[in-house]
Design a protein around this motif. Structure first.
Motif, PDB file in Angstrom:
ATOM      1  N   GLN C 156       0.817  -1.206   0.000  1.00 11.13           N
ATOM      2  CA  GLN C 156       0.000   0.000   0.000  1.00 11.13           C
ATOM      3  C   GLN C 156       0.855   1.261   0.000  1.00 11.13           C
ATOM      4  O   GLN C 156       0.569   2.209  -0.732  1.00 11.13           O
ATOM      5  CB  GLN C 156      -0.906  -0.010   1.242  1.00 11.13           C
ATOM      6  N   TYR C 255     -15.501   4.566  10.485  1.00 11.45           N
ATOM      7  CA  TYR C 255     -14.893   4.312   9.170  1.00 11.45           C
ATOM      8  C   TYR C 255     -14.809   5.600   8.350  1.00 11.45           C
ATOM      9  O   TYR C 255     -13.813   5.872   7.685  1.00 11.45           O
ATOM     10  CB  TYR C 255     -15.725   3.266   8.429  1.00 11.45           C
ATOM     11  N   ASN C 261      -6.127   7.582   2.611  1.00 15.34           N
ATOM     12  CA  ASN C 261      -5.501   6.344   2.125  1.00 15.34           C
ATOM     13  C   ASN C 261      -5.368   5.259   3.191  1.00 15.34           C
ATOM     14  O   ASN C 261      -4.664   4.273   2.983  1.00 15.34           O
ATOM     15  CB  ASN C 261      -4.118   6.647   1.550  1.00 15.34           C
ATOM     16  N   ILE C 263      -5.821   2.138   5.589  1.00 13.67           N
ATOM     17  CA  ILE C 263      -6.317   0.777   5.345  1.00 13.67           C
ATOM     18  C   ILE C 263      -6.604   0.056   6.655  1.00 13.67           C
ATOM     19  O   ILE C 263      -6.084   0.409   7.714  1.00 13.67           O
ATOM     20  CB  ILE C 263      -5.331  -0.065   4.497  1.00 13.67           C
ATOM     21  N   SER C 284     -13.670  -0.757   0.650  1.00 13.23           N
ATOM     22  CA  SER C 284     -12.495  -0.377  -0.159  1.00 13.23           C
ATOM     23  C   SER C 284     -11.227  -0.241   0.686  1.00 13.23           C
ATOM     24  O   SER C 284     -10.127  -0.458   0.201  1.00 13.23           O
ATOM     25  CB  SER C 284     -12.772   0.926  -0.908  1.00 13.23           C
ATOM     26  N   ARG C 285     -11.341   0.152   1.943  1.00 14.91           N
ATOM     27  CA  ARG C 285     -10.155   0.255   2.805  1.00 14.91           C
ATOM     28  C   ARG C 285      -9.681  -1.126   3.285  1.00 14.91           C
ATOM     29  O   ARG C 285      -8.550  -1.271   3.735  1.00 14.91           O
ATOM     30  CB  ARG C 285     -10.480   1.054   4.068  1.00 14.91           C
ATOM     31  N   SER C 286     -10.557  -2.091   3.286  1.00 15.18           N
ATOM     32  CA  SER C 286     -10.238  -3.394   3.872  1.00 15.18           C
ATOM     33  C   SER C 286      -9.165  -4.117   3.062  1.00 15.18           C
ATOM     34  O   SER C 286      -9.267  -4.225   1.835  1.00 15.18           O
ATOM     35  CB  SER C 286     -11.497  -4.256   3.949  1.00 15.18           C
ATOM     36  N   ARG C 287      -8.164  -4.606   3.729  1.00 16.44           N
ATOM     37  CA  ARG C 287      -7.128  -5.421   3.078  1.00 16.44           C
ATOM     38  C   ARG C 287      -7.217  -6.875   3.548  1.00 16.44           C
ATOM     39  O   ARG C 287      -6.265  -7.624   3.469  1.00 16.44           O
ATOM     40  CB  ARG C 287      -5.733  -4.856   3.359  1.00 16.44           C
TER      41      ARG C 287
END
Lengths: 316, 316, 316
Positions: C156, C255, C261, C263, C284-287
Motif C-alpha cells: 500500500q 470508518y 488512504n 487501510i 475499499s479500505r479493507s485489506r
C-alpha cells in the motif's frame, strides 16, 4: 462429441432444478466419454479445488476427490473439524479465505437446506469468485447422486421416456428422492412411490402415485431403494429393521417377481437386511456398484461444466 | 536384482504366516534396492491407494503414505471419523464403494483381529477387486513392522541364523511380537522372552524361552523392546512406569553390559524412561530411527508385491 | 531480483525476533516476485513437508498447503487427532519419526509458547534433521501472519518509516500483535494501541502508546483489528459483543473519519459486527482478502528460505 464451444457452462452446480433435458443428456454423454477412457483436457494453469464435507460421507467425498484427480485438479485438504468454523466463522468467510488463498472450486456438503443461497446472493455484490458444486444440502438436493442415477438408468435402457420407476422409502428426508423424482418426471419417466405412508405426503402427488410394494414391484423397470436414515430422524420410526424389511424391503421373494430387465438402485450406504436382503446387494439386477462407478465420471462432467463456465481452463 | 517375472506376486499382504524364507529375503533385497536409490517402475496407468487407519497411528500411517508417494501412486484421503462407517456401514461395503470408485489398493489398520478374513472370503464369490495390505489387526499381526524389523536386523548382521534375540515386554497384546517371533524363528534365530510374567504364557514356549532381563541382556545380539501399551490394557498392570523401568527396562547400567555389536529395537512410540532410558533412544546401539527409515522402503516392496500380484502395473 | 547465493538462508523459521530489516525486505521482494507469477525453482530431488496443526485453523493451514503445492513440494498428511501424540508421544519423538520416514520440513502450530525450543536445543546434540516453520505458538509468535501483514502494508505505502499504525483489541493473547508490534517498530513505524484497557499492559509501552479509539482512528494510516478470541479467554470479558463493537469496534461511523488512504487489516477469522461492522469486511479500505492472498506468497518465500538454508534444493 460436443466441442468446447457447445459444452455446458455453469457458474455453479447447485441443483438439478434448472437443468434442461438436453443439458442432462449432454452431461451423460460427457460422463460416458470419460468412462470410455476419453482424454481429459489439459488446462493452461493449475486449478485448485477443496472438498468441504460438513456431514459424514465416504462414497460422495472419495468420488469427488477421484473425479478431481482424474481431471488433473489440485485438491487442498480441508478438515471441517479442525477448521475456523469451530471458532464461529461463517461459511461465507471461510470461502472468502479459501478463495483469497487461490482455491477456484469448492465442493460442499452441508446439513442446511440451500446453504448456498446466501453465498450466491452475496456473490453478485461482493468479492467471492469461486465455483460451488453442491454435494448435498440438508434434505434439499443431491445433484451429483441424481445425475449418476440418470446415467445408470440411461446405461441400462438408453432412454427415460415411459420407464416405470419406483422410489421406495424415506421420501420425506431424502435429498436423493427429491432430486431424482423431479428430473425423472421431466425426462418422461412414470413415477411411483412406496414405503411407510408416514414418509409419503401430498407434495409428491405432482410427481407420481403411491402404491403398495407388492403391487408395484412386478411392473417396475427401475426400483430405487432409499436408505432408512437412522441418523436423521431420531424420533421413533415405529418399526424394527426386520419389520421394515418384511413390509417394505426388497426380499429375496419379491426379487423373483421383478420384470426381466428390471434393475435395482440404492444411493448407499445400504442397511443390509433392511432396504434389501444382504445377498441381493451384488445380485445381477443390482446397479449399486455401477452407480458408484458412474459417479466418478458424472462428477468429472459436472466439475468440468463449472470449469468451463468460469473460464478456468484458460485458452486452448 | 530380480527381474519383473521373478518378483514376489501377492493378491493381498495380510500376514507373515505364509511367507517363505526366500520370499522374506527377496522383500529385504528389494527394500534395500529402493533404499539405495534404485529407480521405481513406471506404471502404464495411475494406481489409486487409500489408507484406512481405524486406530491412531503416526509412523505407520505416514510411512505407508510416503511409500505410496515414492512408488508414484495416487493416494485418496480417507478419514474414518467422517466416513460412512459412522452410519453403520460394514467395512466390506465401504471397500466395495472405494473399489467401485476406482481405488486399487487399501492399506488397513483395524482393531479387530483378522478383520480381513471376511473381506477375503467374500472376495471369491463376490465383486471386491482390490488388494489389501494389512497395517496391523488388533492383537494379531503387523506384517510391515515385522518385515522392517527383519530388514534392520539383516542390515546389521547380514543373516539371521543363530542370532540371539530377546523380545521384552507386553508379549500378550503386541502384534509386533507375534509377527516377529514367528518369522525370526523360521529364519533361524534363537528367541528369548522377558518382562512381566503376567504377559508371558505357554503359547510362546514353541518360539523361545523366558529369562530374567539381567540374565538375558549380556548374551543377546538383538533386543526388541515392546511398548507398554497403556491405551490397550485398561486394567491395573500393577506397577508404576518407574517400577517397570527398574525391573524390566533398558537402564543405562544394563546398556553397558550388552554385547559389543548388540542392537536395540523398538516399534515405537517409545515411553521414554519406561521401556528404555530416555538418553538411550538415540544411542549408538539404538536402531529406532533406522527402523522407521527402513519401514518406508520395506512398505514399498510390500505394496509392489501386491501391484505385481494383481497385474496393476500394466504391460511394460 | 536476488540470485541464489544472496538469498535468505535459514535452518528454521521460528520467530521474527532476529530478522533484520534487509531480510524482511528481501522476503517481501521474493513474495512479490511469486505474486507477480515469477517462476519457482526446480529442485533436484523431491522435498517432503508435513503440516502439523495442533490448533484449529483454516486460513493458515490451507495457505501453507497452497504455498507448498506452488513450490512443488510433496505434502504428507498429518492428523493430530489420529496421531501417536494421543498415545502420549512427545512432539520431539513424533518429529524424529517423520524425519526418519523422509520428511524434510515441518510446519507446526501449537498451543505451547516456544514449543520449538526443546526441539532446536536437542537438534544440536541429537539426530533431528528437519526444518521447522512456526505457524503460531501459543500466545507467542506468528511469523507468517506478521510478514504477510508487512507485505500488505508495503504494497500500500511502499515503505514503513513514519507510518502511524494502531493495533486494537486483545493485545495480551494475540501472537499476531506481539509479532507485528516488534517488527513494525523495528521498521520505523509509529505504533499506537487501543481496545479494552484490561488487555493493555506496561509491557507494550516500549513499542507504542495507548489511546482511545475515537482519538486514534482519524490519524492512522493502518488499523490492525485483533480478533476477540472467545475460545482463548474463558473467563468473563465483562462486555457483550455489541458493547465491544460500540466501544472499540470499527463502526460505519468511525470508518468515515479515517484518513484518505488509510487501510484496515485483520488476521481473521473476523467476528462480524464485533471488531468491525459486517459491511466493512469487503469495503475499499479493507485489506482482509489481500492479506490472505499475500499470505500464500509470503509463506512460499519463508519456506524457500529454509529449503535454501538446509541445502534441500540440491545443486542447480
Amino acid at each position: 462429441m460436443l466441442n468446447m464451444q457447445e459444452r455446458l457452462k455453469l457458474q455453479h452446480f447447485l441443483t438439478i432444478k434448472k437443468l434442461k433435458n438436453d443439458q442432462v443428456e449432454e452431461l451423460i454423454k460427457r460422463a460416458e466419454y470419460f468412462k470410455a477412457g476419453g482424454a481429459v483436457p489439459e488446462y493452461a494453469q493449475p486449478i485448485y479445488a477443496v472438498n468441504m464435507f460438513f456431514e459424514n460421507s465416504t462414497r460422495t467425498h472419495c468420488s469427488f476427490e477421484m473425479a478431481e484427480r482424474k481431471l488433473g485438479l489440485q485438491t487442498i485438504p480441508f478438515d471441517p473439524v479442525a477448521s475456523s468454523v469451530k471458532k464461529g466463522e461463517t461459511l461465507y468467510d471461510t470461502l472468502l479465505a479459501l478463495n483469497s488463498i487461490g482455491v477456484n472450486l469448492a465442493v460442499i456438503r452441508h446439513s442446511q437446506n440451500e446453504y448456498y443461497k446466501e453465498l450466491i446472493d452475496l456473490d453478485e455484490t461482493q468479492k467471492l469468485n469461486m465455483g460451488i458444486v453442491n454435494a448435498g444440502d440438508g434434505s434439499g438436493q443431491h445433484p451429483s447422486q441424481c445425475l449418476l442415477d440418470m446415467m445408470t438408468i440411461h446405461e441400462q435402457f438408453g432412454h427415460f421416456k415411459g420407464l416405470k420407476i419406483a422410489i421406495i422409502g424415506d421420501l420425506t428426508n431424502s435429498r436423493v428422492a427429491r432430486s431424482d423424482m423431479r428430473l425423472l418426471r421431466q425426462l418422461g419417466a412414470k413415477l411411483y412411490f412406496s414405503g411407510p405412508t408416514c414418509w409419503y405426503s401430498s407434495e409428491f402427488t405432482e410427481f407420481g402415485s403411491y402404491g403398495k410394494v407388492d403391487d408395484l414391484l412386478p411392473q417396475m423397470d427401475v426400483v430405487i431403494l432409499l436408505r432408512v436414515q437412522h441418523e436423521r430422524h431420531k424420533q421413533e420410526i415405529g418399526f424394527s429393521p426386520t419389520e421394515y424389511h418384511t413390509e417394505y424391503g426388497l426380499t429375496r421373494k419379491r426379487y423373483t417377481h421383478m420384470k426381466k430387465n428390471a434393475i435395482i438402485m440404492h444411493p448407499g450406504p445400504i442397511n443390509r437386511g433392511v432396504e434389501l436382503a444382504s445377498e441381493l446387494v451384488e445380485s445381477s439386477r443390482s446397479r449399486f456398484a455401477k452407480q458408484m462407478q458412474n459417479g466418478v465420471f458424472m462428477r468429472m462432467a459436472m466439475i468440468e461444466a463449472v470449469i468451463n463456465g468460469r473460464g478456468l481452463g484458460g485458452k486452448q
